[in-house]
Design a protein around this motif. Structure first.
Motif, PDB file in Angstrom:
ATOM      1  N   ILE A  11       0.850  -1.191   0.000  1.00 59.98           N
ATOM      2  CA  ILE A  11       0.000   0.000   0.000  1.00 59.98           C
ATOM      3  C   ILE A  11       0.885   1.239   0.000  1.00 59.98           C
ATOM      4  O   ILE A  11       1.739   1.415   0.879  1.00 59.98           O
ATOM      5  N   ASP A  13       1.703   5.237   0.435  1.00 60.66           N
ATOM      6  CA  ASP A  13       1.216   6.353   1.252  1.00 60.66           C
ATOM      7  C   ASP A  13       0.497   7.376   0.377  1.00 60.66           C
ATOM      8  O   ASP A  13      -0.509   7.958   0.788  1.00 60.66           O
ATOM      9  N   SER A 196     -11.557   2.206   2.558  1.00 61.30           N
ATOM     10  CA  SER A 196     -10.612   2.663   3.570  1.00 61.30           C
ATOM     11  C   SER A 196      -9.234   2.848   2.930  1.00 61.30           C
ATOM     12  O   SER A 196      -8.444   3.694   3.331  1.00 61.30           O
ATOM     13  N   ILE A 197      -8.964   2.051   1.889  1.00 62.53           N
ATOM     14  CA  ILE A 197      -7.771   2.192   1.056  1.00 62.53           C
ATOM     15  C   ILE A 197      -8.245   2.424  -0.376  1.00 62.53           C
ATOM     16  O   ILE A 197      -9.131   1.734  -0.878  1.00 62.53           O
ATOM     17  N   HIS A 209      -2.851   0.294  -4.782  1.00 65.78           N
ATOM     18  CA  HIS A 209      -3.507   0.574  -3.508  1.00 65.78           C
ATOM     19  C   HIS A 209      -2.768   1.707  -2.803  1.00 65.78           C
ATOM     20  O   HIS A 209      -1.545   1.693  -2.710  1.00 65.78           O
ATOM     21  N   LYS A 211      -3.101   4.947   0.451  1.00 66.31           N
ATOM     22  CA  LYS A 211      -3.830   5.591   1.548  1.00 66.31           C
ATOM     23  C   LYS A 211      -4.385   6.950   1.125  1.00 66.31           C
ATOM     24  O   LYS A 211      -5.464   7.350   1.555  1.00 66.31           O
ATOM     25  N   LYS A 212      -3.611   7.638   0.274  1.00 65.71           N
ATOM     26  CA  LYS A 212      -4.017   8.973  -0.161  1.00 65.71           C
ATOM     27  C   LYS A 212      -3.830   9.106  -1.673  1.00 65.71           C
ATOM     28  O   LYS A 212      -2.958   8.456  -2.259  1.00 65.71           O
ATOM     29  N   THR A 359      -8.526  12.280   2.362  1.00 62.63           N
ATOM     30  CA  THR A 359      -7.492  11.481   1.690  1.00 62.63           C
ATOM     31  C   THR A 359      -7.379  11.748   0.186  1.00 62.63           C
ATOM     32  O   THR A 359      -6.591  11.087  -0.498  1.00 62.63           O
TER      33      THR A 359
END
Length: 404
Positions: A11, A13, A196-197, A209, A211-212, A359
């Motif tokens: 994943i 960032d 969420s991801i 994938h 996070k932001k 995000t």
């Protein structure tokens, strides 16, 4: 990185979608921290007609010439450009690439016109030393090949103004970002699904994938499905630019030529770049419209693709050929090629740099000036994406996204 991209265990960032001037700059600035995993996704420039015909997304940076300058009637644009231009030499040194040519820029228009008054005031506000030419005789003392009307004047900015190669600028940004650990994924994005991801689905590299997300897709913003992203108020306009082929000998005679922005109160303005050596080894003077043209809006991805597969609109160049012949009466216009481009305008006249969710961040809309301040826009957007902090002396409210 294909195995990691395909595997859900890895994943990022931050995933930057859009590998043009804004996106590549953001990738370089975001990846300076080795503890943060960043990727930049966007297709590389097509190299063959066949590859181009299969493409859905294109970049406005597929070219060798864009004017760069601090002077601007919009104060915020001046500040963005000042910071960007101030870092160009450093980027050249770090990347080992040459793309910046500070040959100066001449602004030309009617004496006492609103346009020339705004340029003069902008220079004074930023304390930029300027050279004023009140008539043609003064101008020809330094530039014997240029002409000016009796009712015109000119202002020369030699303080870092000139032109850049947007193609090489993007390559340099990506090169440095990659050396700092950023994964550059050359592929088109189909859609972005937000859980969420975030899941960034590409055409042939699987799912990324992250996070932001930072969306920096220029005139193509809104043409990729992004969960929970309302339509942004953007105006996407067709641009036809021209390349006037000249001999190496003619280019040598004009080697002292600055970039030129000429404004006629009765017509849309035009910009003219000095002779530039293009990848085919030939020299061209590039020119095109400065400012908005009416009835040239693009409203869909299909229209955008169709436009980029054309060679512009030759009828739109008639006005601007007049500008060029008046400036260079001895230049022969027997060999002019046209090409297509697209500009993206916001309602505010400034780039959109804004967090639209905790995000997801957006950085788009150069308003016809994106090349000159792209590095600063990318830097601000990268910081905003990663930390939520606004890092600019310009109030963030000025760059807030306006939705349809």
């Amino acid at each position: 990185m294909d195995e990691q991209i395909m595997g859900e265990q890895f994943i990022y960032d931050l995933c930057i979608v859009g590998a043009g001037m804004f996106g590549s700059a953001a990738a370089r600035h975001a990846s300076t921290d080795p503890s943060i995993k960043v990727c930049l996704v966007g297709p590389a420039e097509p190299t063959t007609p066949e590859e181009r015909s299969r493409r859905s997304f294109f970049g406005a940076h597929y070219d060798e010439g864009r004017i760069t300058r601090v002077l601007d009637a919009v104060p915020a644009c001046q500040i963005l450009a000042k910071h960007s231009i101030g870092r160009l030499r450093e980027l050249e040194e770090v990347s080992g690439m040459s793309f910046y040519n500070p040959v100066g820029c001449i602004f030309m228009g009617g004496k006492n016109s609103n346009y020339m008054t705004e340029i003069d005031l902008a220079g004074r506000a930023e304390k930029v030393p300027l050279v004023y030419y009140h008539d043609e005789n003064e101008l020809r003392t330094k530039y014997p090949y240029l002409r000016m009307k009796n009712d015109e004047c000119a202002i020369l900015d030699e303080n870092g103004a000139g032109y850049i190669s947007p193609r090489k600028l993007v390559i340099a940004q990506k090169k440095v970002a990659k050396s700092q650990g950023c994964d550059v994924i050359e592929n088109e994005v189909k859609e972005i699904i937000s859980h969420s991801i975030h899941e960034v689905k590409t055409v042939s590299k699987g799912t990324i994938h992250a996070k932001k997300i930072l969306i920096a897709t220029g005139a193509f913003t809104g043409f990729i499905h992004v969960d929970d992203l309302k339509p942004i108020a953007l105006e996407r306009l067709r641009r036809t630019v021209a390349l006037l082929h000249i001999s190496k000998e003619e280019a040598e005679k004009l080697r002292s030529m600055p970039s030129v922005i000429r404004h006629d109160e009765r017509l849309v303005g035009a910009y003219i770049l000095p002779p530039i050596k293009y990848p085919d080894g030939e020299y061209y003077i590039k020119f095109g419209p400065s400012g908005k043209l009416k009835n040239e809006e693009i409203n869909s991805l299909e229209e955008m693709k169709e436009w980029y597969l054309l060679n512009g609109n030759e009828d739109l160049l008639k006005t601007h050929l007049k500008f060029v012949t008046e400036l260079f009466p001895k230049i022969k216009l027997s060999n002019v090629e046209t090409m297509s481009c697209a500009c993206c305008y916001s309602l505010s006249g400034l780039p959109y740099i804004d967090k639209i969710s905790p995000t997801v961040t957006v950085a788009c809309a150069g308003n016809g000036k994106g090349a000159k301040f792209s590095d600063e826009v990318g830097r601000i957007a990268a910081k905003l994406s990663l930390t939520g902090e606004w890092d600019s002396e310009i109030p963030k409210e000025k760059f807030k996204v306006i939705f349809q």
